[in-house]
Design a protein around this motif. Structure first.
Motif, PDB file in Angstrom:
ATOM      1  N   THR A  93      84.468 -83.716  91.108  1.00 36.59           N
ATOM      2  CA  THR A  93      84.831 -82.818  90.014  1.00 36.59           C
ATOM      3  C   THR A  93      83.656 -81.933  89.573  1.00 36.59           C
ATOM      4  N   CYS A  94      82.544 -82.542  89.233  1.00 37.98           N
ATOM      5  CA  CYS A  94      81.410 -81.745  88.723  1.00 37.98           C
ATOM      6  C   CYS A  94      80.857 -80.812  89.795  1.00 37.98           C
ATOM      7  N   ALA A  95      80.701 -81.307  91.016  1.00 41.72           N
ATOM      8  CA  ALA A  95      80.172 -80.464  92.085  1.00 41.72           C
ATOM      9  C   ALA A  95      81.126 -79.318  92.392  1.00 41.72           C
ATOM     10  N   SER A  96      82.426 -79.594  92.355  1.00 45.65           N
ATOM     11  CA  SER A  96      83.404 -78.528  92.604  1.00 45.65           C
ATOM     12  C   SER A  96      83.357 -77.485  91.498  1.00 45.65           C
ATOM     13  N   ARG A  97      83.162 -77.936  90.276  1.00 43.94           N
ATOM     14  CA  ARG A  97      83.050 -76.992  89.153  1.00 43.94           C
ATOM     15  C   ARG A  97      81.888 -76.023  89.382  1.00 43.94           C
ATOM     16  N   ASN A  98      80.744 -76.544  89.812  1.00 39.19           N
ATOM     17  CA  ASN A  98      79.587 -75.688  90.057  1.00 39.19           C
ATOM     18  C   ASN A  98      79.839 -74.734  91.225  1.00 39.19           C
ATOM     19  N   LEU A 121      92.654 -83.926  91.100  1.00 36.32           N
ATOM     20  CA  LEU A 121      93.572 -83.227  90.200  1.00 36.32           C
ATOM     21  C   LEU A 121      92.797 -82.382  89.200  1.00 36.32           C
ATOM     22  N   MET A 122      91.695 -82.899  88.698  1.00 33.69           N
ATOM     23  CA  MET A 122      90.875 -82.129  87.757  1.00 33.69           C
ATOM     24  C   MET A 122      90.362 -80.838  88.409  1.00 33.69           C
ATOM     25  N   THR A 123      90.033 -80.908  89.690  1.00 28.01           N
ATOM     26  CA  THR A 123      89.589 -79.703  90.383  1.00 28.01           C
ATOM     27  C   THR A 123      90.743 -78.722  90.553  1.00 28.01           C
ATOM     28  N   GLU A 124      91.920 -79.221  90.842  1.00 28.76           N
ATOM     29  CA  GLU A 124      93.095 -78.337  90.901  1.00 28.76           C
ATOM     30  C   GLU A 124      93.273 -77.586  89.575  1.00 28.76           C
ATOM     31  N   LEU A 125      93.102 -78.298  88.474  1.00 30.19           N
ATOM     32  CA  LEU A 125      93.266 -77.671  87.161  1.00 30.19           C
ATOM     33  C   LEU A 125      92.181 -76.629  86.907  1.00 30.19           C
ATOM     34  N   MET A 126      90.957 -76.912  87.344  1.00 29.22           N
ATOM     35  CA  MET A 126      89.885 -75.930  87.193  1.00 29.22           C
ATOM     36  C   MET A 126      90.181 -74.673  88.002  1.00 29.22           C
ATOM     37  N   LEU A 127      90.702 -74.859  89.194  1.00 27.43           N
ATOM     38  CA  LEU A 127      91.060 -73.701  90.023  1.00 27.43           C
ATOM     39  C   LEU A 127      92.154 -72.875  89.355  1.00 27.43           C
ATOM     40  N   ARG A 128      93.151 -73.548  88.824  1.00 26.70           N
ATOM     41  CA  ARG A 128      94.234 -72.841  88.125  1.00 26.70           C
ATOM     42  C   ARG A 128      93.707 -72.001  86.977  1.00 26.70           C
TER      43      ARG A 128
END
Length: 330
Positions: A94-99, A146-153
């Motif tokens: 999650t955190c790495a994907s956010r960055n 799922l959290m990464t999917e939401l960040m992408l959205r």
């Protein structure tokens, strides 16, 4: 077009890199090589060793290589481990994907493909499961994806940024040409583990859960050949290049096999018997998860070429044998 493949030296990532090279695309890989191997890549592909959560590094790579699109595989993928060490999964996934996503928006990279998972569905009430089913992951692994999917959205709603999230079911097999495969020591994928048992690399195979509400009591999964999976990514990339809007799709065949059916197939294809230990259920595992692949077939025109469990096992065993010879030679 230049494509950045994160985790490109890993199992699925290396198959993606070979497929992109076969299609004539320029590719750069970022991988920390914790579970990946530089030798799994074509010799002319640029490999940057580093962490995808390092925004300064990613920013430099995006600029230096004039990256147009990102296909994001890097992350941790073992469900039981995520239950035991959830913070590792929220950090790595999650955190790495956010960055990574922020680095892309800062660099103006507007095409992004994300390797999500069927684990976001948890224990679905309806099988096969469609993309509109309730999302209720049973493990931190599923939640981190799922959290990464939401960040992408949310990023796509706020920026000129389009993505495709592909929810994988159970990926297996190896490159039919024998160029790469699942090579990670201690991998937990069932077909990989069964192949190791058949070739004598393991003393036995453990079956976790024998009392599920399934025909033989063991978990049922939709097994997809890795080559069909990466072909779906290439089609998704082409769709984004053509201006397609953001979309989330299942990647599976739409039919399931139980753990014991897979074990029997590995025994039959290999011609080898091996010891199987029956164990209790593992936390985070779903009883039965099978894809409804209608959307990916209609949106991408995706037509699998390896939808056959025996073929998947045959390719996996061939790679396992090749890997053994490689390891002995080193």
């Amino acid at each position: 077009m230049t494509v950045l493949v994160t985790g490109g030296a890993g199992y699925i990532g290396s198959h993606m890199v070979w497929a992109l090279k076969d299609a004539g695309e320029a590719v750069v890989v970022v991988d920390n090589l914790v579970t990946g191997f530089d030798w799994a890549l074509p010799g002319d592909v640029s490999l940057v060793r580093g962490d995808i959560g390092d925004m300064a590094l990613i920013g430099r790579v995006l600029k230096e290589y004039s990256v147009d699109a990102v296909i994001h595989f890097a992350g941790s993928v073992v469900v039981p481990e995520s239950v035991a060490d959830p913070l590792k999964y929220y950090r790595n996934n999650t955190c790495a994907s956010r960055n990574l996503i922020e680095a892309c928006t800062a660099a103006g990279v507007d095409k992004f493909i994300f390797s999500s998972t069927a684990a976001v569905y948890g224990d679905p009430k309806t099988v096969p499961v469609g993309e509109n089913a309730p999302l209720a992951p049973l493990s931190p692994y599923g939640t981190s994806k799922l959290m990464t999917e939401l960040m992408l959205r949310d990023t796509a709603a706020a920026h000129p940024f389009r993505y495709t999230a592909l929810r994988y079911f159970n990926v297996a097999g190896a490159d039919p040409e024998g160029r790469t495969g699942q090579s990670t020591a201690g991998a937990t994928h069932l077909i990989k583990v069964a192949g190791e048992a058949a070739l004598g690399k393991r003393d036995s195979l453990s079956v976790f859960g024998t009392d599920y509400d399934t025909p033989d009591g063991t978990g049922v999964r939709d097994y997809i050949h890795v080559s069909d999976l990466v072909a779906a990514h290439k089609l998704a990339l082409d769709r984004l290049k053509d201006g397609g809007e953001s979309l989330t799709m299942n990647c599976g065949y739409g039919r399931g096999f139980s753990v014991l059916e897979v074990v029997d197939t590995v025994r039959r294809v290999s011609g080898k018997d091996f010891k199987v230990d029956m164990e209790g259920r593992r936390p985070g595992d779903s009883p039965k998860v099978v894809a409804d692949p209608s959307l990916i077939r209609s949106e991408l025109g995706w037509k699998p070429n390896h939808d056959d469990l025996e073929e998947i096992v045959t390719h996996a065993l061939a790679w396992e044998d090749k890997l053994s010879k490689r390891n002995r030679a080193e």
